[in-house]
Write a protein that holds these residues in place. Structure first.
Motif, short mmCIF file in Angstrom:
data_model
loop_
_atom_site.label_atom_id
_atom_site.label_comp_id
_atom_site.label_asym_id
_atom_site.label_seq_id
_atom_site.Cartn_x
_atom_site.Cartn_y
_atom_site.Cartn_z
N GLN A 102 2.09 41.47 1.73
CA GLN A 102 2.20 39.94 2.32
C GLN A 102 1.00 39.30 2.31
OE1 GLN A 102 3.83 39.04 6.02
NE2 GLN A 102 4.86 37.04 5.76
N GLY A 104 5.10 33.94 8.91
CA GLY A 104 5.31 33.24 9.07
C GLY A 104 4.86 32.09 10.49
N GLY A 152 8.10 37.41 12.74
CA GLY A 152 7.61 38.08 13.51
C GLY A 152 8.38 39.09 13.86
N LYS A 163 8.59 43.42 10.46
CA LYS A 163 8.88 43.59 9.90
C LYS A 163 7.08 44.75 8.84
CE LYS A 163 10.28 39.97 7.70
NZ LYS A 163 10.72 38.73 9.08
N SER A 164 6.48 43.52 8.84
CA SER A 164 5.58 44.31 8.42
C SER A 164 4.95 45.39 8.70
CB SER A 164 5.02 42.90 8.47
OG SER A 164 4.72 41.68 7.79
N THR A 165 5.31 45.10 9.94
CA THR A 165 4.59 46.35 10.49
C THR A 165 5.93 47.63 11.01
OG1 THR A 165 4.13 44.87 12.50
CG2 THR A 165 3.83 47.05 13.34
N SER A 212 1.93 37.06 12.72
CA SER A 212 3.04 37.58 11.53
C SER A 212 2.71 35.93 10.82
CB SER A 212 4.18 37.63 11.79
OG SER A 212 4.82 36.27 12.45
#
Ligand SMILES: Nc1ncnc2c1ncn2[C@@H]1O[C@H](COP(=O)(O)OP(=O)(O)OP(=O)(O)O)[C@@H](O)[C@H]1O
Ligand SMILES: [Mg+2]
Lengths: 506, 353
Positions: free
Chosen positions: A89, A409, A43, A46-48, A407
């Motif tokens: 992901q 996780g 959260g 990173k992905s964002t 996220s």
């Protein structure tokens, strides 16, 4: 000839979702031909951030420059044109199509009429020098997570991506597979053909393959440096801030009790109607964790689906304490039977429903959630969700967001809170429960599994991470080709033997 | 935000549809503005037109539910017309069989028979999808034809009243065995059935554990299986309830409007019900509002022909256009959200600077 990789520079990127500033003024510069890691707890954003680079999201502030020229924001197509590609992901392959179709359809310059023969020749040539092999004709839906991930990476190589973003590509791979994939990419980077931005939770991979790292914490820049000047402790400290050391749960000596969960000659087919599980007999006793190790695609998926009630067994049955177990609500409750499947968003959650509702899926039809026999008490669902979110530190802590927006996780944590919330678990079946979790969360989940076992539950843990099994299981089976081919304990385990059994050469 | 979106988008779609319809009317030689005005006048302009609208809204309420209830469980039902027809046939058969009984008994029997027929009809189609993999859209479509053929069989064969000459029909119900009207109006009590059904459906899907289970299996079947919900049973029950509503609409048509079973049963309310369900985004309360709106459109069909010299099918064209825009509008959900966020983000930054 391949062009050299571009220089990518992101300046002052911010992204806001609702009231939440998920990425806050983050800058990043990636010289051509580097292997860069992006770290941060679940959260952290990173992905964002990388989706902003890739143009999937339009950043609310900041610019991305490719070789010095600003990129038109918010267009993945444009990013592609600059040779930027990304493995997400969550899988983005089309399940009903074959590997070949997925690879070909991803081409941006696809002609109106596809010459499949020529395409196949091209694909075969391409595969010849690829690091790993996949069957071009198999349907994506029938591939295991590890195989799908390989296809995703192959797709990017096939598209001649020169700047490759990988969002936790190895969380679904075994360490051996991960080394294979990352080693191959590393060689491309060293040959000056590729830059890689890798999101991972595994320090081992950072130390072994990456040149430099950037760390995010709660959406903000929290540090950066060259890998040679850092060590995992320093990186962990950057990720977590001055996080207090959590107390780990001790594994009490095994007190193996009566047989609890038993699989009797269980057989099941895969989606193609071929037998994938060839008559598995297995007993898990009270107070033990039984691990099933194996390379993905050896029947684990089908076995787990049968246990979870998502696939019918062709023969055989499951018992709990000698009583027949079927996946009905009444029996799940009676046997206090809980399952943590892999890919929780697909297998264990309703993406459109809120986090709190998802947490209530096991209990919503029991008082106090059920009132007057059939009415739903929404307030108690919200309250229960709030408690669980706090107890399992799901972020963000608002229970009314759709769980699909969390996220990776945090989805896992929310589902975990549902499956483990009632302290009364007797049977727990988990499949790769730590995929995609940061190290703190991995410890957290291992602790919960051990705690559950210490309380006398039977735990069956299917995992592709052998280290995980060696760490927490009491007994380990190896599954290969749909059969349990080897049994051992962490103490007696001989890695060479296990490796050979996993590879199917017994 | 989300709430605003769920109101703005359907209205936007309707507005866009109306504009395209206006162009169509202009091409057909009528002044679009006057056409809009007549639509409004004929649907909602006076107490009299309101009555017409409400009469048409009653079957729509029930037929809208026929699609929106199973949609909760993730199944698209379009067999509303068939369910309405078999419901009507069940109702007239039961009604004719109990004519010697007191009216209340006869009407209750008709209602039950209609709901059973319609319910089983749709439940069958849904079960085919769940257990045998036959799409409920396909089976629903075929069952519609089957229902109409079956109706023709009955009204031209065993149930035929010999005195119905070139418009074959069943024997009529006696006047006191028909649904009553609100005094001083030509609005029948059927509208009450529709309103009550919508309210019950709303409570069912939104406030009960059953509705919650439906939402789970509609949202992700694998998750529903994981937590042990009887998915097959749930979707079949949802299909049955939806079908029962459409069946009841058939009973209303028979017992309130026509007083007998004839070809008018197959007047297209079932198909329009699909439109209603999609317009209301499968929400029972939405069905309540949208049915009245669409009922108004239907009521104004004749007016368009008389006042503007437009063909009778014009109103069908309008329905088709609206349906297209509603389906299209489904794809823009969520986009405004990110847009708005971007704007708010920009503003936040501007303030910071
Ligand atoms: N589309 C969205 N709408 C609303 N909130 C979102 C959306 N996508 C992400 N978020 C929120 O933004 C935060 C960061 O999410 P992100 O996926 O970037 O984290 P991450 O660092 O990749 O974590 P993980 O390691 O768990 O994958 C999370 O709190 C998440 O809930
Ligand atoms: Mg992520």
């Amino acid at each position: 000839m391949r062009q050299p990789p571009p220089e990518i520079e992101a300046v002052g990127i911010s992204k806001i979702f609702g009231a939440l500033k998920v990425v806050d003024d983050v800058s990043l510069r990636l010289a051509p031909g580097t292997f860069h890691a992006l770290l941060g707890e679940n959260g952290a954003g990173k992905s964002t951030l990388v989706k902003c680079l890739m143009g999937v999201y339009q950043a609310d502030a900041g610019v991305v420059r490719v070789d010095g020229t600003p990129m038109h924001a918010g267009s993945p197509r444009e990013a592609r044109r600059h040779g930027i590609g990304m493995v997400f992901q969550h899988f983005t392959l089309i399940p009903s199509m074959t590997v070949a179709e997925n690879l070909v359809l991803a081409r941006p310059d696809l002609p109106l009429i596809i010459d499949w023969k020529a395409e196949f020749t091209r694909l075969r040539d391409f595969l010849k020098q690829a690091p790993f092999q996949v069957d071009l004709e198999s349907h994506i839906a029938n591939l295991s997570a590890g195989q799908k991930q390989k296809v995703e990476i192959l797709k990017e190589l096939y598209l001649e991506t020169r700047f490759l973003i990988l969002d936790e590509p190895t969380s679904v791979l075994t360490p051996q597979e991960a080394d294979e994939v990352l080693g191959f990419l590393r060689r491309l980077v060293e040959a000056g053909e590729l830059s890689v931005l890798l999101i991972t939770h595994k320090f081992r991979e950072v130390m072994a393959f990456c040149d430099s790292v950037t760390v995010l914490r709660r959406g903000r820049f929290a540090g950066a440096g060259r890998v040679t000047a850092l060590d995992p402790e320093r990186m962990a400290a950057m990720m977590m801030g001055e996080a207090p050391e959590g107390r780990r749960v001790d594994k009490v000596p095994a007190k193996r009790g009566a047989a609890l969960l038993q699989l009797h000659a269980l057989r099941a087919m895969d989606d193609n109607g071929l037998e994938a599980v060839h008559g598995i007999d297995l007993t898990v006793h009270e107070g033990e964790i039984v691990g099933i190790a194996g390379v993905s695609g050896n029947g684990q998926k089908e076995l787990l689906e049968v246990i979870a009630g998502q696939r019918a067994a062709t023969s055989g049955h499951i018992t709990v304490s000698g009583e027949l177990h079927l996946p009905t609500r009444a029996l799940l409750r009676k046997h206090r039977f809980f399952v943590l499947p892999e890919e929780p968003l697909r297998n264990a959650a309703v993406p459109r429903m809120s986090v709190a509702e998802n947490i209530a899926l096991r209990v919503f039809d029991k008082p106090p959630f059920r009132e007057a026999g059939f009415l739903l008490n929404r307030a108690s669902i919200v309250n229960f969700g709030r408690d669980m979110i706090q107890k399992f530190s799901v972020r963000p802590p608002q229970g009314d967001a759709p769980i699909g927006d969390l996220s990776g996780g945090n989805v896992q944590r929310a589902i975990l809170s549902r499956e483990l919330s009632s302290g009364e678990v007797r049977v727990l079946v988990a499949a790769n429960p730590c995929f995609g979790l940061d190290f703190k969360a991995v410890d957290f989940i291992h602790d919960r599994l051990i705690e559950t076992r210490n309380r006398g539950a039977a735990v069956l843990l299917v995992s592709e991470d052998l280290d995980e099994l060696l760490e927490i299981a009491d007994r380990i089976y190896v599954i290969s080709g749909g059969n349990l081919v080897h049994e051992t304990t962490p103490v007696d385990a001989d890695l060479a033997v296990i490796g050979r059994q996993m590879a199917g050469s017994h | 935000m989300k709430r605003a979106e769920s109101i703005l988008i359907p209205f936007g779609a309707i507005a866009a549809g109306m504009i395209v319809f206006g162009i169509f009317c202009a091409l057909a030689g009528a002044n679009p503005l006057l056409v809009y005005a007549s639509l409004w006048k004929a649907g909602f302009g006076s107490w009299y037109s309101w009555q017409n609208t409400l009469v048409r809204a009653s079957p729509l309420l029930l037929c809208g539910l026929c699609t929106s209830l199973p949609a909760r469980a993730g199944i698209i039902v379009i067999g509303n017309e068939g369910a309405l027809v078999v419901g009507g046939l069940g109702a007239i058969s039961a009604g004719l069989a109990t004519l010697s009984m007191p009216p209340w008994f006869c009407l209750v029997t008709m209602g039950i028979a209609a709901m059973l027929c319609g319910g089983l009809w749709i439940a069958f189609s849904v079960a085919l999808q769940h257990y045998r993999g036959v799409s409920a859209v396909i089976s629903g479509l075929l069952l519609n034809y089957l229902a109409i053929a079956f109706m023709n069989q009955l009204i031209e064969g065993p149930l035929r009243d010999p005195s119905s000459l070139n418009n074959p029909a069943t024997y009529p119900l006696t006047p006191d065995h028909r649904l009553a009207y609100f005094s001083g109006t030509h609005v029948h009590h059927g509208i009450l059935f529709g309103v009550i059904a919508c309210l019950i459906a709303w409570i069912l899907v939104d406030r009960t554990t059953f509705g919650f289970s439906l939402k789970i299996s509609g949202g992700n079947v694998r998750t529903a299986q994981l937590v042990g919900l009887p998915v097959g049973k749930l979707v079949v029950i949802a299909g049955f309830l939806g079908g029962a509503c459409a069946g009841l609409a058939g009973m209303i048509e028979v017992a309130a409007v026509h007083g007998r079973g004839n070809e008018s049963l197959n007047a297209g309310y079932g198909y329009v019900g699909i439109l209603v369900a999609f317009l209301s985004r499968q929400s029972p309360l939405g069905v309540l509002v949208v049915s009245v709106m669409v009922g108004g459109l239907l009521a104004s069909g004749g007016m368009l022909q008389r006042a503007h010299d437009l063909p009778d099918a014009t109103i069908t064209v309008l329905q088709g256009i609206l349906f297209l825009f509603i389906l299209l509008s489904d794809t823009v959900y969520g986009r405004f959200r990110t847009r708005a966020h971007i704007n708010s983000g920009v503003k936040a930054n501007a303030v910071a600077v």
